[in-house]
Design a protein around this motif. Sequence first.
Motif, PDB file in Angstrom:
ATOM      1  N   GLN A 248      -7.099   5.885  -6.075  1.00 14.51           N
ATOM      2  CA  GLN A 248      -7.833   4.884  -6.857  1.00 14.51           C
ATOM      3  C   GLN A 248      -9.022   5.519  -7.576  1.00 14.51           C
ATOM      4  O   GLN A 248      -9.324   5.180  -8.720  1.00 14.51           O
ATOM      5  CB  GLN A 248      -8.316   3.749  -5.940  1.00 14.51           C
ATOM      6  N   TYR A 269       1.055   8.390 -14.500  1.00 13.47           N
ATOM      7  CA  TYR A 269       1.933   7.676 -13.565  1.00 13.47           C
ATOM      8  C   TYR A 269       1.263   7.593 -12.208  1.00 13.47           C
ATOM      9  O   TYR A 269       0.721   8.587 -11.721  1.00 13.47           O
ATOM     10  CB  TYR A 269       3.268   8.411 -13.407  1.00 13.47           C
ATOM     11  N   LEU A 270       1.293   6.410 -11.632  1.00 13.26           N
ATOM     12  CA  LEU A 270       0.895   6.272 -10.240  1.00 13.26           C
ATOM     13  C   LEU A 270       2.199   6.138  -9.464  1.00 13.26           C
ATOM     14  O   LEU A 270       2.807   5.071  -9.406  1.00 13.26           O
ATOM     15  CB  LEU A 270       0.009   5.041 -10.033  1.00 13.26           C
ATOM     16  N   ASP A 271       2.647   7.289  -8.913  1.00 15.40           N
ATOM     17  CA  ASP A 271       3.977   7.320  -8.302  1.00 15.40           C
ATOM     18  C   ASP A 271       3.866   7.290  -6.786  1.00 15.40           C
ATOM     19  O   ASP A 271       4.123   8.288  -6.103  1.00 15.40           O
ATOM     20  CB  ASP A 271       4.735   8.567  -8.765  1.00 15.40           C
ATOM     21  N   ILE A 276      -0.033   1.998  -4.982  1.00 15.61           N
ATOM     22  CA  ILE A 276      -0.022   0.804  -5.830  1.00 15.61           C
ATOM     23  C   ILE A 276      -0.540  -0.391  -5.022  1.00 15.61           C
ATOM     24  O   ILE A 276      -1.399  -1.147  -5.479  1.00 15.61           O
ATOM     25  CB  ILE A 276       1.418   0.536  -6.359  1.00 15.61           C
ATOM     26  N   SER A 279      -4.292  -0.101  -4.368  1.00 19.57           N
ATOM     27  CA  SER A 279      -5.109  -0.456  -5.537  1.00 19.57           C
ATOM     28  C   SER A 279      -5.295  -1.967  -5.580  1.00 19.57           C
ATOM     29  O   SER A 279      -6.390  -2.461  -5.872  1.00 19.57           O
ATOM     30  CB  SER A 279      -4.433  -0.006  -6.835  1.00 19.57           C
ATOM     31  N   ALA A 300      -6.028  -0.248 -12.712  1.00 23.36           N
ATOM     32  CA  ALA A 300      -4.641  -0.678 -12.564  1.00 23.36           C
ATOM     33  C   ALA A 300      -3.882  -0.480 -13.873  1.00 23.36           C
ATOM     34  O   ALA A 300      -2.693  -0.175 -13.877  1.00 23.36           O
ATOM     35  CB  ALA A 300      -4.584  -2.139 -12.128  1.00 23.36           C
ATOM     36  N   ARG A 304       1.058   3.864 -15.350  1.00 26.13           N
ATOM     37  CA  ARG A 304       2.347   3.191 -15.211  1.00 26.13           C
ATOM     38  C   ARG A 304       2.726   3.308 -13.747  1.00 26.13           C
ATOM     39  O   ARG A 304       2.754   4.415 -13.209  1.00 26.13           O
ATOM     40  CB  ARG A 304       3.414   3.880 -16.052  1.00 26.13           C
ATOM     41  N   GLU A 305       3.024   2.189 -13.141  1.00 29.03           N
ATOM     42  CA  GLU A 305       3.373   2.209 -11.730  1.00 29.03           C
ATOM     43  C   GLU A 305       4.884   2.380 -11.609  1.00 29.03           C
ATOM     44  O   GLU A 305       5.643   1.761 -12.340  1.00 29.03           O
ATOM     45  CB  GLU A 305       2.894   0.923 -11.057  1.00 29.03           C
ATOM     46  N   THR A 306       5.279   3.259 -10.717  1.00 29.87           N
ATOM     47  CA  THR A 306       6.707   3.547 -10.556  1.00 29.87           C
ATOM     48  C   THR A 306       7.114   3.310  -9.110  1.00 29.87           C
ATOM     49  O   THR A 306       7.264   4.251  -8.332  1.00 29.87           O
ATOM     50  CB  THR A 306       6.998   5.013 -10.948  1.00 29.87           C
ATOM     51  N   PRO A 307       7.274   2.018  -8.736  1.00 29.60           N
ATOM     52  CA  PRO A 307       7.604   1.733  -7.339  1.00 29.60           C
ATOM     53  C   PRO A 307       8.989   2.216  -6.901  1.00 29.60           C
ATOM     54  O   PRO A 307       9.151   2.595  -5.748  1.00 29.60           O
ATOM     55  CB  PRO A 307       7.492   0.199  -7.239  1.00 29.60           C
ATOM     56  N   SER A 326       0.390  11.230  -7.151  1.00 28.62           N
ATOM     57  CA  SER A 326       1.413  10.870  -6.170  1.00 28.62           C
ATOM     58  C   SER A 326       0.992  11.359  -4.790  1.00 28.62           C
ATOM     59  O   SER A 326       0.222  12.304  -4.653  1.00 28.62           O
ATOM     60  CB  SER A 326       2.738  11.516  -6.589  1.00 28.62           C
TER      61      SER A 326
END
Length: 429
Positions: A248, A269-271, A276, A279, A300, A304-307, A326
């Motif tokens: 964060q 990317y927030l991988d 996620i 945050s 936030a 780009r969040e990559t769940p 990551s």
Amino acid sequence: MMRVTFLGATGTVTGSKYLVEIGAQRVLLDCGLFQGYKQLRLRNWERLPIDPAGLDGVILTHAHIDHSGYLPLLVRNGFKGRVYCTPGTQDLCGILLPDSGFLQEQDAAFANRHRTSKHHPALPLYTQEDARVALKHLSPIDYGIEHGFGDFSITFRNAGHILGAASVMIRHGGMSLLFSGDVGRPADPVTLAPEPIGEADHIVVESTYGDRIHDPRDPAEVLADIVNRTAGRGGTLVIPAFAVGRAQMLLYYLARLKAARHIPDLPVYLDSPMAIEASEMLYRHRGEHRLSDADCRALAEVARETPSVAESKAIDANPVPKIVVSASGMATGGRVLHHLRVFASDRRNTILFAGFQAGGTRGAAMIAGAESVKIFGEYVPVRAEVANLDMLSAHADAGELLDWLATCSGTPRSVYVTHGEPAAADALR
Ligand code: ZN
């Protein structure tokens, strides 16, 4: 009489576990996993020198796995009592402990597929289900509330390390004992400054950075330099970050740098599904950190969040320069391993570590200049630039620890130095 037995975090930064005996009561303060060197990790499999069923309670300083990750095993081995922690720690354990179980299951599955264990079949240390059962034992207590348990009381104080992190004051019969937990930095952009100590007869203090002073430069500027240098080479920046806390903070800096046009508009990317979720938790715990709602939104929105796993893999297939945040922070596991396998071997890229790298981890090896690291059984050459920004750490440095200790009114009768590798603990002593 209070009696403390140090069961972990001695000569190392991981495995925090302290048995506190007060009269006839026995509580465990922190219940962490050992991480890093294999000899340390093997200690997670040894029998505890105490009977979990004989404990009256557990107190957690914070949710990081090296402080909470043994809990599922403690419960599976017979612990029946309550686990006291702050509401923030309870929320974070809700994501960290099942994830830890998942990683243990994955390790066992890998060992079975590749026959790398002498045990057939290799079993996980514990499972996601064990973690879910353990979570039912958590009982939240807010910061600042003195909570009585028979002969003694506990009070949580904000330690400024991650969301929910606390120092724990234990009082019994006119005597006070303070466990520092992990102590944060006084001027972190996300977490609040650690609360002053006040009166304490005895103190147990961490010493992660007991022999070091953090780089005094502005982290935003140093981060901007690294992003610009990497982008200039047409490379990708991979940041292994602790999913809770550091991820964060990095997004907060990246959002600010992008808004000020100090870095190019690379995709970020927030991988990490856990990061996620962590945050999102910042919204739920307003007032326990320094971020406004607008800051939370900005951090936030910058990434780009990559769940999903498919989205995570797509990051590696796309040759466009980018920034990938990551987990895990010391590259001991998690999705960042896939990114390191792809990006570490190319000179254009940068691997940026953001905090303490325990001995025996891939992070520590890469910072020490290792020419290759073993990932999923294969040696991956390290040709990318490797950097470690200590000042992004969630831990106070030596000077900040001493400043914090100086907030003790009067002189404590004893101070125990723990949670440090031997040189760091000795320097702080
Ligand atoms: Zn911690």
